[in-house]
Design an enzyme around this catalytic site. Structure first.
Site, mmCIF file in Angstrom:
data_model
loop_
_atom_site.group_PDB
_atom_site.id
_atom_site.type_symbol
_atom_site.label_atom_id
_atom_site.label_comp_id
_atom_site.label_asym_id
_atom_site.label_seq_id
_atom_site.Cartn_x
_atom_site.Cartn_y
_atom_site.Cartn_z
ATOM 1 N N LYS A 149 0.833 -1.212 0.000
ATOM 2 C CA LYS A 149 0.000 0.000 0.000
ATOM 3 C C LYS A 149 0.866 1.260 0.000
ATOM 4 C CE LYS A 149 -2.993 3.088 0.381
ATOM 5 N NZ LYS A 149 -4.312 3.334 0.850
ATOM 6 N N CYS A 186 -3.580 10.911 1.795
ATOM 7 C CA CYS A 186 -2.946 9.609 1.529
ATOM 8 C C CYS A 186 -1.581 9.795 0.886
ATOM 9 C CB CYS A 186 -3.829 8.795 0.601
ATOM 10 S SG CYS A 186 -5.536 8.734 1.152
#
Ligand code: SAJ
Length: 420
Positions: free
Chosen positions: A216, A270
């Site tokens: 991720k 993010c």
């Protein structure tokens, strides 16, 4: 694959990821208890309403609540599986990951755990966070066995399955994206796969927890580095009088080149955060990833400088005027096009900085919001039409309505290349 049938789960953290995930499980027949520390959030959801803007989320939540398949609470209750989707920001000068939300979610759910439970960490996490969560849970529940000590024979199964959905397309991507599932043991992975198979149509790719965590972080760092390349090119081209958007379009005709688009910086919660987890864990090796973060973080300052230069040119052309006579218009405040999300937005930060300068007025055109945030009190929310009379125009976000109009008259700083 183990064939556990999940019909009763709990989602901890009802934000941008947890709430859509809870609603999608509920839409697929699972009874979902949503847990959040914020009583107002809990009350809003129990009324069938939502506290965040995401296409199709409102309808999904109101249907799930009306069908009695989704209920929110501040205190966790026993369930077959617990999905944790809480924030993982960074703290301090070294951008150290802040795992306190995961730690407090762990202590919240610990009393509700029963043998046979599956716990999945969905929050984007630094490498090792899932194992730390497992350690916190084991400490809180010495009466239960965990995979780190009992392997496949443990009472509790634990996996990391990072969320990878794009804000603005969450309800769609939740279903269609592939999922990376990192179990603490193969059984943990296969149980987690059985849970996601309730609604996921993409592939489920099984691995270990650390690889899932790193995957991720890698995805978002890959994007950050590539955006930094585009941003760096835009600053180089500016010194040479070359149109960077034309340049990128030409270079992208090469079959193995695919350069992203420059902008005013990287926003959101993010891509501007996750690469720091890699840098923090391997500072000597992560040189490119760190530099990319620095390039992208410096871009808003560059846009402010370009605007100040445009002001200088305006004043040279209009020697009878001073800055107090000048109207400036900023187009877009959101962190990316066609959304209303202002969090960590470089566009908003640039507009706020320009708002501190002694202009006659600084107009902000943001068609996706009804009122300005408090931090932007010095700005005036304006219609697109009204802003076109300004003296200096600063294009910050390529929202659809801005692409439909021609370049305004006057001095233009276009950080997105839509007004050639
Ligand atoms: N941006 C550019 N140029 C580009 C593309 C993006 O300047 O060519 C800027 C955007 O304007 C924005 C920022 O980058 O300010 C991030 O936008 P984004 O659309 O690239 O990504 P996010 O932050 O909305 O979502 C990302 C996604 N990750 C990847 O695409 C690898 C999403 O799939 C993740 O789930 C999400 O982060 C997350 O939650 O981690």
């Amino acid at each position: 694959m183990k064939s556990t049938k999940f019909d009763n789960i709990s989602v901890v953290g009802l934000g941008y990821i947890g709430l859509p995930t809870a609603a999608v499980f509920a839409a697929h027949g699972v009874r979902v208890t949503g847990v959040d520390v914020n009583q107002t959030t809990v009350d809003t959801i129990n009324r069938g309403e939502v506290h965040i803007v995401e296409p199709d989320l409102g309808g999904a939540v109101s249907n799930a609540v009306a069908a009695r398949r989704l209920r929110a609470t501040v205190i966790p209750e026993p369930a077959q599986a617990f999905l944790i989707a809480v924030p993982t920001p960074f703290k301090g000068h070294d951008h150290e990951p802040d795992l306190s939300y995961i730690q407090s979610a762990s202590s919240m759910i610990a009393p509700a755990l029963r043998p046979g439970n599956l716990i999945i960490l969905e929050s984007t996490s630094p490498v090792g966070a899932t194992e730390r969560m497992a350690a916190w849970l084991a400490e809180a529940r010495p009466d239960l066995t965990f995979p780190q000590t009992h392997g496949e024979a443990s009472d509790i199964r634990i996996a990391h399955c990072p969320e990878r959905v794009l804000p603005g397309k969450v309800m769609q991507e939740l279903i269609t994206n592939d999922r990376i599932i990192g179990g603490m043991t193969p059984l943990c992975s296969s149980e987690a796969e059985a849970l996601y198979r309730v609604f996921v149509k993409g592939e489920c790719l099984l691995t270990d927890t650390c690889t899932a965590e790193m995957a991720k972080l890698t995805e978002n760092s890959f994007r950050d580095v590539n955006i930094a390349f585009a941003n760096e090119l835009s600053m180089i081209c500016d010194t040479k009088g070359i149109n960077v958007w034309e340049l990128i379009k030409l270079a992208n005709h090469h079959p193995r080149v695919n350069i992203l688009q420059p902008g005013p910086g990287v926003g959101g919660h993010c891509i501007a955060v996750d690469p720091w987890f890699i840098v923090n864990s391997a500072p000597d090796q992560a040189r490119l990833i760190r530099t990319a973060r620095e390039v992208n973080d410096a871009k808003p300052h560059w846009v402010v400088e370009k605007t100040t230069a445009a002001l200088g040119e305006f004043l040279i052309e209009n020697p009878d005027k001073s800055i107090g006579d000048v109207t400036l218009a900023c187009y877009g405040l959101a962190f990316k096009p066609d959304i209303d999300d202002l969090r960590e937005s470089p566009a908003l930060n640039i507009a706020i900085q320009l708002g501190t300068m002694p202009f006659k007025s600084v107009l902000a055109v943001e068609p996706n919001i009804a009122e300005l945030p408090k931090a932007a009190a010095a700005l005036t929310l304006s219609s697109l039409e009204n802003a076109r009379n300004a003296d200096i125009h600063v294009l910050l976000v390529d929202h659809a309505p801005f692409k439909e109009v021609s370049k305004p008259n006057g001095f233009v700083v276009d950080s997105r290349g839509i007004w050639p």
